[in-house]
Design a protein around this motif. Structure first.
Motif, mmCIF file in Angstrom:
data_model
loop_
_atom_site.group_PDB
_atom_site.id
_atom_site.type_symbol
_atom_site.label_atom_id
_atom_site.label_comp_id
_atom_site.label_asym_id
_atom_site.label_seq_id
_atom_site.Cartn_x
_atom_site.Cartn_y
_atom_site.Cartn_z
ATOM 1 N N ASN A 155 36.077 26.788 45.655
ATOM 2 C CA ASN A 155 34.935 27.705 45.695
ATOM 3 C C ASN A 155 33.651 27.050 46.180
ATOM 4 O OD1 ASN A 155 36.466 28.922 42.802
ATOM 5 N ND2 ASN A 155 36.351 30.103 44.679
ATOM 6 N N ILE A 156 33.794 25.887 46.825
ATOM 7 C CA ILE A 156 32.660 25.186 47.424
ATOM 8 C C ILE A 156 32.976 24.957 48.895
ATOM 9 C CG2 ILE A 156 31.174 23.150 47.344
ATOM 10 C CD1 ILE A 156 31.013 24.778 44.790
ATOM 11 N N LEU A 160 38.619 35.192 48.983
ATOM 12 C CA LEU A 160 38.136 33.875 48.593
ATOM 13 C C LEU A 160 36.635 33.767 48.807
ATOM 14 C CD1 LEU A 160 38.933 31.015 47.601
ATOM 15 C CD2 LEU A 160 39.102 30.357 50.008
ATOM 16 N N LEU A 161 35.930 33.265 47.802
ATOM 17 C CA LEU A 161 34.480 33.100 47.847
ATOM 18 C C LEU A 161 34.136 31.625 47.750
ATOM 19 C CD1 LEU A 161 31.784 35.165 46.027
ATOM 20 C CD2 LEU A 161 31.889 32.706 45.567
ATOM 21 N N CYS A 192 44.095 34.695 46.490
ATOM 22 C CA CYS A 192 43.185 33.546 46.436
ATOM 23 C C CYS A 192 43.114 32.944 45.035
ATOM 24 C CB CYS A 192 41.785 33.940 46.914
ATOM 25 S SG CYS A 192 40.981 35.209 45.910
ATOM 26 N N LEU A 193 43.648 33.659 44.040
ATOM 27 C CA LEU A 193 43.705 33.169 42.665
ATOM 28 C C LEU A 193 45.099 33.393 42.117
ATOM 29 C CD1 LEU A 193 40.408 34.574 41.059
ATOM 30 C CD2 LEU A 193 40.820 32.255 41.881
ATOM 31 N N SER A 194 45.449 32.579 41.139
ATOM 32 C CA SER A 194 46.747 32.746 40.478
ATOM 33 C C SER A 194 46.611 32.312 39.030
ATOM 34 C CB SER A 194 47.812 31.891 41.178
ATOM 35 O OG SER A 194 47.544 30.510 40.955
#
Length: 386
Positions: free
Chosen positions: A89-90, A171-172, A361-363
């Protein structure tokens, strides 16, 4: 600012992974964005010297700024530190280089390319998103902020324009560290940082001793903006921004003022000139939960996002209230925020986003990593890095 513009260039750049000099060819460079302190170009980077990876291509953006002196600017040192833990996230800084042009030094930072920022994405949807998108964006935002805080980095300009967003995957990534600093709470720092709408009360009231808690407030304002479909509190001036916070939270207590380490004279000036009403436009966040004809006529309180049910709004505001508080050290964040049951929906395998796709994008692994402290190297990115 000089406007150095070339559509192609051959460079020797410093690779942020290890500082190794690397030959790079840039082509099809076009102006992507411009601002008061930098220009951003978009194009293709090709490795012209990279062993087995020679000739590999990647779409990149190049941020060009004009520092006053040579050396390693703070932004590069911060990004270099962040690169050692490749947090998903960066934003990733790939390379940097410096050139002299007409007696001035040009610092160029080469980043991975992500098509949109969050502001642009929201505008394309007329700022109306459903609760799944709100939760997905908010969880990643606060996860990225928590990572920065653990790295002792204060961003100092969290806002939708500084959040990159991949609309396809969800995704961010937090970007633009030009205003950032390593935390040094005992060292006085300027209070003018952070864009007004996202500026916390301690900075509005003149505090010069602060830490990453200011970023938590900004993230809370972004959370509120996603729910509202408009800037959560849009003050006309810095003083008016403080007044809107007074309307939302009431008068700060003496303990609140002490915790914020504010300027007594600044606070007295603003509070004494503040025209209090029996019921201001924001009390208890009620305008978000129970909109009325009166609140909907006032742009300060009108809720434009009609895709969120009252039930979801109530649950969201219950969480937001724990973030937007005066005392910087009581703002809910980190693991306590990220582990809130409110977010469990985005980790269900069957949850579908607004675009009809499942969340990729997440799990569940992300949930578990955060649960144990999120202290490991993630090594994840949306693109292959040379």
């Amino acid at each position: 600012m000089p406007n150095l513009y070339r559509t192609s260039d051959d460079l020797v750049v410093s690779r942020l992974e290890d500082g190794k000099p690397t030959k790079l060819h840039l082509e099809n460079m076009n102006l992507f964005a411009s601002g008061a302190f930098s220009n951003v170009y978009r194009g293709i980077a090709i490795l012209s010297e990279g062993g087995g990876e020679n000739g590999k291509q990647q779409e990149v953006v190049v941020k060009k700024t004009w520092p006053r002196q040579r050396g390693s600017p703070l932004e590069v040192r911060i990004l270099g530190k962040l690169n050692r833990l490749k947090h998903k996230n960066i934003v990733r800084l790939l390379y940097s280089y410096q050139k002299e042009h007409e007696g001035k030094i040009c610092l160029a930072l080469i980043f991975e390319y992500i098509p949109l920022n969050l502001h642009q994405h929201l505008r394309s949807l007329n700022r109306k998103i459903d609760i799944v998108e709100v939760k997905l964006m908010t969880w990643q935002l606060f996860r990225g902020q928590h990572h920065l805080q653990r790295m002792e980095i204060c961003h100092r300009d969290m806002k939708p324009q500084n959040l990159l967003y991949n609309a396809d995957t969800g995704l961010l990534k937090i970007t633009d560290f030009g205003s950032s600093a390593f935390e040094a709470r005992k060292t006085p720092q300027p209070s003018y940082h952070v864009t007004r709408y996202y500026r916390p009360p301690e900075l509005l009231l003149g505090s010069k001793n602060y830490g990453s808690e200011i970023d938590i407030w900004s993230c809370g304002c972004i959370f509120g903006e996603l729910l509202k479909g408009a800037v959560f509190m849009a003050g006309r001036t810095s003083n008016n921004q403080a007044e809107l916070i007074f309307e939302l939270l009431g008068q700060p207590t003496s303990n609140d003022l002490n915790s914020m380490k504010i300027s007594d004279s600044k606070y007295s000036d603003i509070w004494n000139s503040y025209e209090r009403t029996a019921k201001g436009p924001f009390p208890n966040f009620d305008f978000m939960i129970h909109p009325t004809n009166q609140t909907m006529k006032d742009r300060r309180t009108a809720v434009f996002n009609n895709l969120i049910s009252q039930k979801d709004m109530i649950e969201s505001i219950d969480l937001l209230k724990k973030v937007l508080v005066y005392n910087p050290f009581q703002r809910l964040s980190g693991t306590d925020f990220l582990m809130a049951p409110y977010f469990m929906q985005i980790f269900h395998e069957q949850t579908v986003r607004m675009n009809g796709k499942r969340i990729t994008c997440l799990s569940g692994a992300d949930w578990q990593i955060v649960k144990i402290g999120d202290k490991t190297v993630t090594g994840e990115s949306t693109s292959d890095i040379f």
